[in-house]
Design a protein around this motif. Structure first.
Motif, PDB file in Angstrom:
ATOM      1  N   ALA A 113       0.945  -1.195   0.011  1.00  0.00           N
ATOM      2  CA  ALA A 113       0.017   0.066   0.144  1.00  0.00           C
ATOM      3  C   ALA A 113       0.766   1.286  -0.038  1.00  0.00           C
ATOM      4  O   ALA A 113       0.270   2.354  -0.729  1.00  0.00           O
ATOM      5  CB  ALA A 113      -0.767   0.050   1.367  1.00  0.00           C
ATOM      6  N   GLU A 114       2.121   1.227   0.762  1.00  0.00           N
ATOM      7  CA  GLU A 114       3.012   2.545   0.744  1.00  0.00           C
ATOM      8  C   GLU A 114       3.519   2.662  -0.579  1.00  0.00           C
ATOM      9  O   GLU A 114       3.483   3.592  -1.161  1.00  0.00           O
ATOM     10  CB  GLU A 114       4.133   2.039   1.755  1.00  0.00           C
ATOM     11  CG  GLU A 114       3.591   2.012   3.268  1.00  0.00           C
ATOM     12  CD  GLU A 114       3.632   3.528   3.789  1.00  0.00           C
ATOM     13  OE1 GLU A 114       3.619   4.804   3.054  1.00  0.00           O
ATOM     14  OE2 GLU A 114       3.437   3.700   5.064  1.00  0.00           O
ATOM     15  N   PHE A 115       3.947   1.643  -1.367  1.00  0.00           N
ATOM     16  CA  PHE A 115       4.689   1.540  -2.405  1.00  0.00           C
ATOM     17  C   PHE A 115       3.646   2.107  -3.676  1.00  0.00           C
ATOM     18  O   PHE A 115       3.954   3.199  -4.482  1.00  0.00           O
ATOM     19  CB  PHE A 115       5.362   0.660  -2.884  1.00  0.00           C
ATOM     20  CG  PHE A 115       6.302   0.429  -2.410  1.00  0.00           C
ATOM     21  CD1 PHE A 115       7.777   1.165  -2.995  1.00  0.00           C
ATOM     22  CD2 PHE A 115       7.109  -0.654  -1.546  1.00  0.00           C
ATOM     23  CE1 PHE A 115       9.035   0.880  -2.590  1.00  0.00           C
ATOM     24  CE2 PHE A 115       8.372  -0.586  -1.033  1.00  0.00           C
ATOM     25  CZ  PHE A 115       9.450   0.180  -1.403  1.00  0.00           C
ATOM     26  N   THR A 116       2.380   1.670  -3.569  1.00  0.00           N
ATOM     27  CA  THR A 116       1.418   2.132  -4.557  1.00  0.00           C
ATOM     28  C   THR A 116       1.028   3.532  -4.317  1.00  0.00           C
ATOM     29  O   THR A 116       0.807   4.209  -5.289  1.00  0.00           O
ATOM     30  CB  THR A 116       0.323   1.014  -4.288  1.00  0.00           C
ATOM     31  OG1 THR A 116       0.552  -0.194  -4.434  1.00  0.00           O
ATOM     32  CG2 THR A 116      -0.951   1.410  -5.201  1.00  0.00           C
ATOM     33  N   ALA A 117       1.002   3.921  -3.187  1.00  0.00           N
ATOM     34  CA  ALA A 117       0.592   5.445  -2.674  1.00  0.00           C
ATOM     35  C   ALA A 117       1.801   6.278  -3.109  1.00  0.00           C
ATOM     36  O   ALA A 117       1.518   7.444  -3.925  1.00  0.00           O
ATOM     37  CB  ALA A 117       0.141   5.528  -1.258  1.00  0.00           C
ATOM     38  N   LEU A 118       3.052   5.897  -3.020  1.00  0.00           N
ATOM     39  CA  LEU A 118       4.012   6.852  -3.462  1.00  0.00           C
ATOM     40  C   LEU A 118       4.119   6.701  -5.097  1.00  0.00           C
ATOM     41  O   LEU A 118       4.388   7.935  -5.548  1.00  0.00           O
ATOM     42  CB  LEU A 118       5.441   6.033  -3.008  1.00  0.00           C
ATOM     43  CG  LEU A 118       5.734   6.036  -1.375  1.00  0.00           C
ATOM     44  CD1 LEU A 118       6.866   5.235  -1.127  1.00  0.00           C
ATOM     45  CD2 LEU A 118       5.899   7.586  -1.248  1.00  0.00           C
ATOM     46  N   ARG A 119       4.028   5.731  -5.542  1.00  0.00           N
ATOM     47  CA  ARG A 119       3.888   5.711  -7.101  1.00  0.00           C
ATOM     48  C   ARG A 119       2.813   6.969  -7.589  1.00  0.00           C
ATOM     49  O   ARG A 119       2.971   7.657  -8.435  1.00  0.00           O
ATOM     50  CB  ARG A 119       3.902   4.287  -7.885  1.00  0.00           C
ATOM     51  CG  ARG A 119       3.877   4.568  -9.278  1.00  0.00           C
ATOM     52  CD  ARG A 119       4.033   3.364 -10.014  1.00  0.00           C
ATOM     53  NE  ARG A 119       3.590   3.287 -11.285  1.00  0.00           N
ATOM     54  CZ  ARG A 119       3.545   2.404 -12.092  1.00  0.00           C
ATOM     55  NH1 ARG A 119       4.240   1.098 -11.792  1.00  0.00           N
ATOM     56  NH2 ARG A 119       2.906   2.260 -13.511  1.00  0.00           N
ATOM     57  N   ALA A 120       1.607   6.563  -6.965  1.00  0.00           N
ATOM     58  CA  ALA A 120       0.506   7.477  -7.516  1.00  0.00           C
ATOM     59  C   ALA A 120       0.693   8.700  -7.299  1.00  0.00           C
ATOM     60  O   ALA A 120       0.276   9.834  -8.262  1.00  0.00           O
ATOM     61  CB  ALA A 120      -0.667   6.881  -6.753  1.00  0.00           C
ATOM     62  N   ALA A 121       1.405   9.147  -6.090  1.00  0.00           N
ATOM     63  CA  ALA A 121       1.879  10.657  -5.845  1.00  0.00           C
ATOM     64  C   ALA A 121       2.721  10.977  -6.782  1.00  0.00           C
ATOM     65  O   ALA A 121       2.727  12.302  -7.370  1.00  0.00           O
ATOM     66  CB  ALA A 121       2.353  10.859  -4.438  1.00  0.00           C
ATOM     67  N   CYS A 122       3.653  10.262  -7.185  1.00  0.00           N
ATOM     68  CA  CYS A 122       4.785  10.701  -8.211  1.00  0.00           C
ATOM     69  C   CYS A 122       4.008  10.872  -9.795  1.00  0.00           C
ATOM     70  O   CYS A 122       4.629  11.807 -10.435  1.00  0.00           O
ATOM     71  CB  CYS A 122       5.951   9.607  -8.257  1.00  0.00           C
ATOM     72  SG  CYS A 122       6.765   9.861  -6.651  1.00  0.00           S
TER      73      CYS A 122
END
Length: 582
Positions: free
Chosen positions: A523-532
């Motif tokens: 969930a953290e990596f998915t959110a980080l990529r979405a923000a980028c």
């Protein structure tokens, strides 16, 4: 441009961070056999699990935190800021471990796994060239006996403080200890083929010394530990219920375990809710995929179909390996479109030691070392008639490429990182989160185009999501073992009753909080990529995102967020993100 010269305040702070990282590295390198093995250094000693050793490590960590506290984070340039974030989180973990030493499990299957690893990483690869090597080997056998003895001492000390392994887990503990006793006493006896460079007198002294230590110290240490967990008084006082909240100060310990494993600050109650939300969403996607497979019945009926579907089972370990290799062969030609830099170390698969298979649900990733330069997934080949390969694609993309191997091999190969950050695997949230993100990336690569593989990936995702529910529920005391079993059974696709039992005991008696890292990290990596992606818009470069993540090695998520915010805007977009399904 900011001034980071050696004489500037920024430069002075950066040098202090470098000194701290080097000091921490030297401290751990003297105590961690796995670090020495990976660097090709001789292993001089084996650590135990005594309170004195825990206090020493916690005291060192406290000193690091004090020195970091004197620095101004805003004064640190990028790489030093990453290292400072790494150091702070690492030291905080060690301090928490010292605080909850007596509430941390030790005589349980996954915690005992280090004893098997010593065989693979220290004793079997040991090279005998002269008498000094023979003496060092004997010293290591003595250390191994002391390590087992400290495990027994800690287990006894825990019992005296009211902390005992719960009754449902004790049969597995005894089985594991019995298997390890046989395995360990076998692997420390060096075979003649490895002793050819020693003279006859040295060979004789070595054999006699090892045999004496096995009989006088190593086997008795195992026997004392087995006697403790088999003693009627221990059995009578062992709790029938499971979960950390049932111990004095157990809830505080569990919350610390969650912070350590997830590398974040999301409370376990929120992770529990998130797990239920994800299970519902993934259950709906699985229902749609069953329709794609032409099945119109209930999930329970489909589960019966999965249990008898020939394509989902292998008859031999060789067939298991072939299945994994087939998925990797499909992945290989696609990698350059998604990754700017690939690991130099090769990767492959090999079977887990059969002595460990009964007490482990799956297998594990074995990173490259100087002695064994290939990263390998050690798979579990026990009970193949009941071990479904439905999730084989998702599993191998998680364990090897582009999952654990891409993270850990790249990290070890990156000489721009300080030794501490290259070699240490400190943040499970990053480690398992990246591997789950990487396995999910295969959706975009088109590697789940076979509906069976797609269903297997969805089932795997839901399996990790239900862990958020049952791990927190069991350890916060809001679910009983039977309630957790019912929930897990309802959200498992192909796991057997034996696998479910092993998993639940892992969560509630062996590694509390560790199972959260997979879905929470994803969930953290998915959110980080979405923000980028939102920040870059059409210029988003997926290869740049992956490289920024992997080139920094494992970081706690707050530090990773700062790294991405700092590094990505300065990178020109060259390659657009491939569309889904390409």
């Amino acid at each position: 441009m900011a001034n980071h010269s050696a004489d500037s305040p920024d430069g002075s702070a950066a040098r202090e961070v470098d000194r701290l990282a080097a000091s921490y590295w030297d401290f751990l390198l003297a105590r961690e056999p796995s670090l020495r093995s990976r660097r090709g250094l001789p292993v001089e000693s084996l650590p135990g699990v005594s309170a004195a050793e825990a206090d020493e490590r916690a005291g060192f960590a406290a000193g690091v935190l004090n020195r970091l506290g004197a620095l101004r984070p805003a004064a640190l340039p990028g790489p030093a800021a990453d290292t400072a974030g790494f150091l702070r989180a690492l030291a905080e973990q060690e301090a928490e471990a010292g605080r909850f030493h007596w509430l941390t499990p030790t005589a349980t299957p996954y915690q005992l796994f280090r004893l098997q690893q010593y065989g693979d990483a220290v004793f079997r690869p040991f090279r005998f060239e002269d008498r000094g090597d023979a003496d060092r080997y004997v010293s290591l056998v003595r250390d191994l006996a002391r390590c087992v003895a400290t495990i027994g001492d800690k287990a006894a000390g825990q019992a005296a403080r009211g902390f005992r392994v719960p009754a449902p887990a004790l049969p597995g503990v005894r089985t594991t200890l019995t298997g390890l006793r046989a395995s360990v006493t076998r692997y420390v006896r060096a075979d003649d083929e490895r002793l050819t460079l020693l003279d006859a007198a040295s060979r004789g002294r070595l054999r006699d010394a090892v045999a004496g230590l096995v009989a006088a110290e190593l086997e008795p240490a195992f026997d004392r530990l087995l006697a403790l967990v088999s003693d009627p008084d221990y059995l009578g006082r062992a709790p029938r219920a499971v979960g950390w909240a049932r111990y004095p100060e157990g809830e505080a310990a569990y919350r610390a375990f969650v912070r350590t494993y997830t590398s974040g600050d999301t409370p376990p109650e929120r992770l529990h809710e998130l797990g239920r939300e994800h299970c519902r969403e993934l259950g709906e996607r699985m229902r749609e995929m069953r329709g794609t497979l032409g099945f119109t019945g209930s999930e329970a009926e489909f589960r019966e179909r999965l249990a008898t579907e020939p394509r989902l089972y292998a008859a031999t370990p060789q067939e298991v390996e072939a299945r994994y290799r087939g998925h990797l062969d499909r992945l290989t030609p696609l990698l350059p479109r998604w990754f700017a830099v690939l690991p130099r170390a090769p990767y492959g698969v090999a079977r887990l030691d059969p002595a460990l298979e009964a007490s482990m649900t799956f297998g594990y990733y074995e990173p490259p070392t100087a002695a064994q330069p290939v990263g390998r997934y050690r798979y579990n080949a026990s009970d193949l008639a009941h071990r479904s390969l439905l999730g084989a694609a998702a599993l191998i993309y998680h364990e090897l490429a582009p999952g654990h191997h891409f993270h850990l091999a790249r990290q070890a190969e990156n000489t721009a990182l300080p030794d501490l950050r290259r070699e240490l695997v400190a943040f499970s949230g990053f480690e398992e989160g990246w591997a789950e993100y990487a396995a999910g990336l295969a959706w975009e690569m088109g590697l789940y185009d076979d509906p069976w593989d797609a269903y297997g990936r969805l089932a795997h995702e839901r399996f990790t999501a239900q862990r958020l529910v049952v791990d927190t529920g069991l350890n916060l005391g809001t679910m009983t073992l039977e309630q957790a079993r019912t929930f897990m059974r309802a959200h498992a696709a192909a796991e057997s009753e034996g696998q479910i039992t092993t998993e639940l005991l892992r969560y509630a008696t062996d590694m509390p909080g560790q199972a959260l890292t997979y879905r929470a990290g994803h969930a953290e990596f998915t959110a980080l990529r979405a923000a980028c992606e939102r920040g870059a818009g059409a210029a988003f470069d997926v290869r740049a995102f992956h490289e920024t993540v992997l080139a920094g090695g494992a970081l706690p998520f707050p530090a990773l967020r700062r790294r991405l915010a700092r590094e990505l805007p300065a990178r020109p977009a060259v390659v657009r993100s491939p569309g889904r399904g390409t």
